[in-house]
Enzyme design. Structure first.
Site, short mmCIF file in Angstrom:
data_model
loop_
_atom_site.label_atom_id
_atom_site.label_comp_id
_atom_site.label_asym_id
_atom_site.label_seq_id
_atom_site.Cartn_x
_atom_site.Cartn_y
_atom_site.Cartn_z
N GLU A 1 0.91 -0.97 0.24
CA GLU A 1 0.12 0.00 -0.46
C GLU A 1 0.67 1.25 0.31
O GLU A 1 1.75 1.43 1.19
CB GLU A 1 -0.90 0.00 1.07
CG GLU A 1 -1.79 1.72 1.66
CD GLU A 1 -2.66 1.81 0.05
OE1 GLU A 1 -3.07 1.17 -0.42
OE2 GLU A 1 -2.20 2.98 -0.48
N GLU B 1 -25.44 9.38 -3.77
CA GLU B 1 -26.38 9.43 -4.59
C GLU B 1 -27.81 9.48 -3.64
O GLU B 1 -29.27 8.93 -3.74
CB GLU B 1 -26.11 8.04 -5.67
CG GLU B 1 -26.55 8.58 -6.60
CD GLU B 1 -25.42 8.58 -7.73
OE1 GLU B 1 -24.54 7.57 -7.32
OE2 GLU B 1 -25.90 8.71 -8.57
N ARG C 1 -30.35 11.72 -3.23
CA ARG C 1 -31.83 12.39 -3.88
C ARG C 1 -32.32 11.07 -4.48
O ARG C 1 -33.84 10.45 -4.70
CB ARG C 1 -30.92 11.97 -5.55
CG ARG C 1 -30.86 13.24 -5.78
CD ARG C 1 -29.46 13.68 -7.08
NE ARG C 1 -28.35 13.01 -7.19
CZ ARG C 1 -27.54 12.53 -7.30
NH1 ARG C 1 -28.10 12.74 -9.25
NH2 ARG C 1 -26.36 11.68 -7.56
N ARG D 1 -25.54 8.90 -13.99
CA ARG D 1 -24.80 9.97 -13.46
C ARG D 1 -24.18 11.17 -14.71
O ARG D 1 -23.95 12.55 -14.23
CB ARG D 1 -23.46 9.86 -12.47
CG ARG D 1 -23.42 9.30 -11.36
CD ARG D 1 -22.76 8.10 -11.28
NE ARG D 1 -22.81 7.97 -9.67
CZ ARG D 1 -22.03 6.99 -9.01
NH1 ARG D 1 -20.80 7.01 -9.36
NH2 ARG D 1 -22.87 6.83 -7.74
N ARG E 1 -20.63 4.36 -15.51
CA ARG E 1 -20.90 3.83 -14.28
C ARG E 1 -21.82 3.95 -13.27
O ARG E 1 -22.37 4.81 -12.68
CB ARG E 1 -19.33 3.42 -13.26
CG ARG E 1 -19.74 2.31 -12.38
CD ARG E 1 -18.26 2.83 -11.01
NE ARG E 1 -18.36 3.75 -10.48
CZ ARG E 1 -18.59 4.27 -9.68
NH1 ARG E 1 -19.54 3.78 -8.56
NH2 ARG E 1 -18.63 5.15 -8.56
N ALA F 1 -19.53 -0.13 -8.23
CA ALA F 1 -18.07 0.10 -8.02
C ALA F 1 -17.60 -1.51 -6.55
O ALA F 1 -16.48 -1.75 -6.96
CB ALA F 1 -17.83 1.61 -7.76
N VAL F 2 -18.91 -0.51 -5.64
CA VAL F 2 -18.34 -2.04 -4.41
C VAL F 2 -18.80 -3.04 -5.36
O VAL F 2 -17.83 -4.20 -4.59
CB VAL F 2 -19.53 -1.44 -3.26
CG1 VAL F 2 -19.32 -1.92 -2.05
CG2 VAL F 2 -18.47 0.05 -2.95
P1 ADP Z 1 -10.03 -0.65 -5.71
O1 ADP Z 1 -10.33 -1.21 -4.16
O2 ADP Z 1 -11.14 -0.20 -7.12
O3 ADP Z 1 -8.54 -1.14 -6.20
P2 ADP Z 1 -9.05 1.59 -4.51
O4 ADP Z 1 -8.81 3.32 -4.80
O5 ADP Z 1 -10.15 1.28 -2.97
O6 ADP Z 1 -9.23 1.01 -5.33
O7 ADP Z 1 -7.60 1.45 -3.79
C1 ADP Z 1 -6.22 1.65 -4.26
C2 ADP Z 1 -5.80 1.39 -3.63
O8 ADP Z 1 -4.61 0.81 -3.78
C3 ADP Z 1 -5.11 2.41 -2.69
O9 ADP Z 1 -5.29 2.50 -1.60
C4 ADP Z 1 -4.00 2.96 -3.17
O10 ADP Z 1 -3.18 4.24 -2.38
C5 ADP Z 1 -3.35 1.82 -3.38
N1 ADP Z 1 -2.06 2.49 -4.48
C6 ADP Z 1 -2.23 3.18 -5.90
N2 ADP Z 1 -1.26 2.57 -6.67
C7 ADP Z 1 0.20 2.04 -5.64
C8 ADP Z 1 1.84 1.37 -5.87
N3 ADP Z 1 2.12 1.56 -6.67
N4 ADP Z 1 1.76 0.44 -4.64
C9 ADP Z 1 0.46 0.47 -3.59
N5 ADP Z 1 -0.18 0.82 -3.42
C10 ADP Z 1 -1.00 1.83 -4.28
#
Ligand code: ADP
Length: 728
Positions: free
Chosen positions: A315, A535, A538, A559, A702, A707-708
């Site tokens: 992360e 959302e 609404r 949207r 979307r 998304a969830v």
């Molecule tokens: P989804 O759940 O749709 O995949 P999110 O935005 O909820 O998308 O989560 C994506 C996560 O990936 C975020 O916490 C973001 O900080 C992390 N992230 C993005 N780029 C990187 C990277 N290069 N290395 C590690 N973590 C990353």
């Protein structure tokens, strides 16, 4: 919400990962992006006596007018309070007439671009107000609080009072053992910090407050608590993306520690990391490396660990959650047990049809089918990990009530992320925070690992399979402009980590992209805070009116259509209108009210005055709408959902909104097994992807709630495929 600390794996990881330079940089970025901060900055810049490097505001002669007669005794008085990076001294000179003649503020430890830059403005505010009771400078609330406290004490001295310094710990002891509580104003209300201390150590810290108002959850706040415990000091770095909440926590902590007899000047300011310091190299091995700890990444990590695989979850931010934390509505799912229990008729086929229609038939129907068919199972899985979503309602673009939300109506994203993180910790999954994946390691076209970096380590992570769950690129202006030049400068609701890293890394190993220019605008974004108005507002019955006080669309169209309709109105914005009954039924509204983005009045006419439109017109709009609700027939725009209640219970509320970048719908191409597909149409061995990093599921638009559904279903699919690939 409560955030508490516990020792263990997380704590060690976080301690290792803190990068002071990075956070200071991010704070400065946040400061300049916030319009309030720009105002503060420019007002400081316009001040004639502002020094070039304003960490100390030197005295300039003050006009005689400033020497208002007062109760102060002429002389010079100094008091100190703890600021962001150490003590802040305020020296006040009282003129012969008893008014504040001069103020000198010294805060060398304050972040130059934030607190330091605010000091001249704070000095002017004290002189103008002839008091320590000043507004402060937004974006520099930590420094403002310290200046106000020190100025109040200096003025107390000038009034002949003794300053209450409280008890002091004895000898070399840091604290008087006990439990102490401090509180301070955060983003949307008071933050309370309770510390338990022994003579030499902070033994426990409990932090409470409504942290979700800054779109961070209790998990992020508990990480700040971990940092405080690790540092054993109130001087730790703020959480990037949540500096207002962080500052409030620090102030409350300082208050509690002062009560505990601590001499705050004994705690050193955080040392700045040396950006040129050499990094150590570390090689790690695992079965599956998952890049990005948002909703998709944590779902995949939990499932793969439960399947017996050794997982490393990377992360780039100091906390999990990404854009998932910001999801406010719910999760679309069809043929669920909740729908059945509530007598709601729906079908997987209708879910597919609605998603395809909402996406302008541009979606990959095979992916949509996988999502819809597995959505009810996803709801069951969430039940099984203690994350039930029983509240089912209508949402834009859905024929039937299909969006599943938490029982109490709270935002689905923070609710899920908190529970995912609990599970991740319970399973002992190795999460490397503040660690950014930079490159996929490829061996003859097969992905065999990830290169990543933290502040002090370059990692080579060897893995049998890699899952990309890095989210979208809504926060990367360069990529936005590259793919959609027309959106340059549009505000974004995205989390700081949504930088498109996964897309770039996947492309470097040959991945194809799909629908990359499809970027979703959300129609109800408050522009000053980039806060998204869910959302559900609404869906539960709110309407949109333009500056003339008239409705202009079916508010529950998709949207893109609602956004386009808004952009055609005067000024390209609108107001979302609701009443007290709606507020009472939807917890999310409390945060809008508490952070001050709503206006309200006891009558429709009063509300019209607040938003500057014709009272008679707005009144007529409301009565026409209420009649349409009564008749279940919206003759004007054909709206037929979210019409259970009219808008008739005072007070009435409005929030000014406009479209903002919300979701990057295009991305890496995957197949129904979540395998990443290359530009020749073939799967890239060893590489899987899920969530917002992928394209194809949402097509050209979307639907809210998908998304969830996407992260839960495809996080699961990617995990199962990667597990099977490892076992081959
Ligand atoms: P989804 O759940 O749709 O995949 P999110 O935005 O909820 O998308 O989560 C994506 C996560 O990936 C975020 O916490 C973001 O900080 C992390 N992230 C993005 N780029 C990187 C990277 N290069 N290395 C590690 N973590 C990353």
């Amino acid at each position: 919400m409560k955030g508490s600390t516990k020792t263990g794996l997380l704590r060690g990881l976080i301690a290792a990962a803190v990068s002071i330079a990075m956070l200071f940089g991010l704070m400065a970025v946040e400061y300049y992006l916030n319009p309030d901060n720009q105002a503060a900055q420019s007002s400081a810049a316009q001040t004639a006596e502002t020094p070039a490097v304003p960490a100390v505001a030197e005295a300039e002669p003050i006009s005689a007018d400033a020497n208002a007669a007062g109760a102060f005794q002429p002389g010079t008085y100094t008091a100190t309070a703890n600021g962001f990076g150490g003590p802040v001294d305020v020296t006040i000179t009282i003129g012969d007439a008893g008014g504040i003649a001069d103020v000198v503020i010294a805060g060398q430890g304050e972040t130059p671009d934030v607190g330091g830059a605010a000091i001249p403005e704070l000095r002017n505010q004290i002189i103008t107000a002839q008091s320590a009771d000043i507004d402060g400078v937004s974006g520099a609330s930590f420094t403002s609080g310290a200046v106000k406290e020190a100025a109040a004490n200096a003025l107390a001295l000038a009034s002949g009072q003794e300053i209450e310094t409280g008890p002091k710990a004895e000898g070399d002891n840091l604290f008087i053992p006990g439990t102490y509580t401090g509180s301070s104003k955060g983003f949307g209300g008071d933050v309370e910090v309770t510390v338990t201390v022994s003579e030499m150590a902070i033994e426990d810290i409990q932090i409470s407050g409504d942290h979700e108002t800054e779109n961070i959850g209790s998990f992020a706040v508990s990480m700040l608590g971990e940092r405080i415990m690790d540092a054993q000091s109130p001087n730790v770095d703020a959480l990037s993306g949540a500096t207002v909440t962080s500052s409030a926590i620090m102030r409350a902590l300082q208050q509690a520690l002062t009560e505990a007899g601590a001499d705050l000047s004994r705690f050193p300011a955080p040392e700045e990391a040396d950006p040129d310091a050499p990094k150590t190299d570390e090689t790690l091995d695992c079965d599956i490396c998952i890049v990005g700890a948002g909703g998709a990444g944590m779902t995949a990590a939990i499932k793969a660990t439960q399947a017996g695989k050794n997982v490393i979850l990377l992360e780039r931010m100091p906390y999990v959650g990404g854009n998932t934390t910001k999801a406010t509505g719910g999760m679309n799912a069809a043929e669920t047990h909740y729908q059945a229990e509530q007598g709601i008729e729906d079908s997987v086929q209708q879910f597919i049809d609605d998603t395809m229609e909402g996406g302008h038939q541009m979606n990959n129907k095979d992916l949509v089918t996988v999502m819809a068919q597995n959505s009810a199972k996803g709801i069951d899985w969430l039940d099984s990990i203690g994350a039930p979503l029983p509240k089912v309602s209508f949402s834009g673009g859905a024929t039937n009530a299909r969006i599943h939300a938490p029982e109490d109506g709270s935002g689905v994203g923070a609710f899920l992320v908190t529970r995912f993180l609990n599970k991740v910790n319970e399973l002992g999954i190795n999460v490397l925070y503040d660690t950014k994946a930079t490159e996929l390691i490829s061996d003859n076209g097969t992905v065999v690992g990830v290169k990543a970096e933290s502040a002090d380590t370059n990692y080579t992570i060897n893995a049998k399979a890699v899952i990309l769950t890095t989210g979208g690129f809504g926060n990367n202006q360069d990529m936005i402009v590259q793919y959609r030049p027309d959106l340059e400068g549009t505000v974004s609701t995205s989390a700081p980590g949504a930088m498109g890293d996964g897309i770039v890394m996947a492309q470097a190993v040959g991945a194809d992209l799909v629908d990359i220019e499809q970027i979703q605008l959300h129609p109800t974004v408050e522009q000053g805070t980039s806060m998204l108005i869910t959302e559900s507002v609404r869906g539960d019955g709110a309407i949109l009116v333009n500056q003339e006080g008239k409705r202009f669309t079916d508010e529950l169209l998709t949207r893109d259509k609602v956004s386009a309709a808004e952009l055609e109105q005067t000024g390209g914005y609108a107001y979302i209108l609701f009443d007290q009954r709606l507020r009472d039924g939807l917890k999310a509204i409390e945060k809008y009210v508490s952070i001050g983005i709503t206006v309200q009045a006891d009558t429709i006419e009063g509300l019209a005055e607040q938003i500057g439109c014709d009272p008679a017109t707005l009144s007529e709009t409301l009565s026409t709408w209420n009649q349409a609700v009564a008749n279940k027939n919206d003759e004007e725009f054909g709206r037929d959902t979210g019409m259970e209640n009219d808008l008739s219970v005072a007070p009435f509320y409005a929030i000014k909104i406009a479209p903002g970048i919300h979701h990057t719908m295009g991305g890496v191409k995957i197949d129904t097994q979540a395998q990443v597909i290359n530009t020749e149409g073939k799967p890239i061995p060893g590489l899987f992807a899920a969530g917002e990093v992928c394209g194809g599921v949402h097509g050209g638009n979307r639907i809210g709630g998908n998304a969830v559904a996407d992260i839960v279903v495809f996080g699961t699919v990617a995990s199962e495929s990667a597990v099977a690939y490892c076992d081959k």
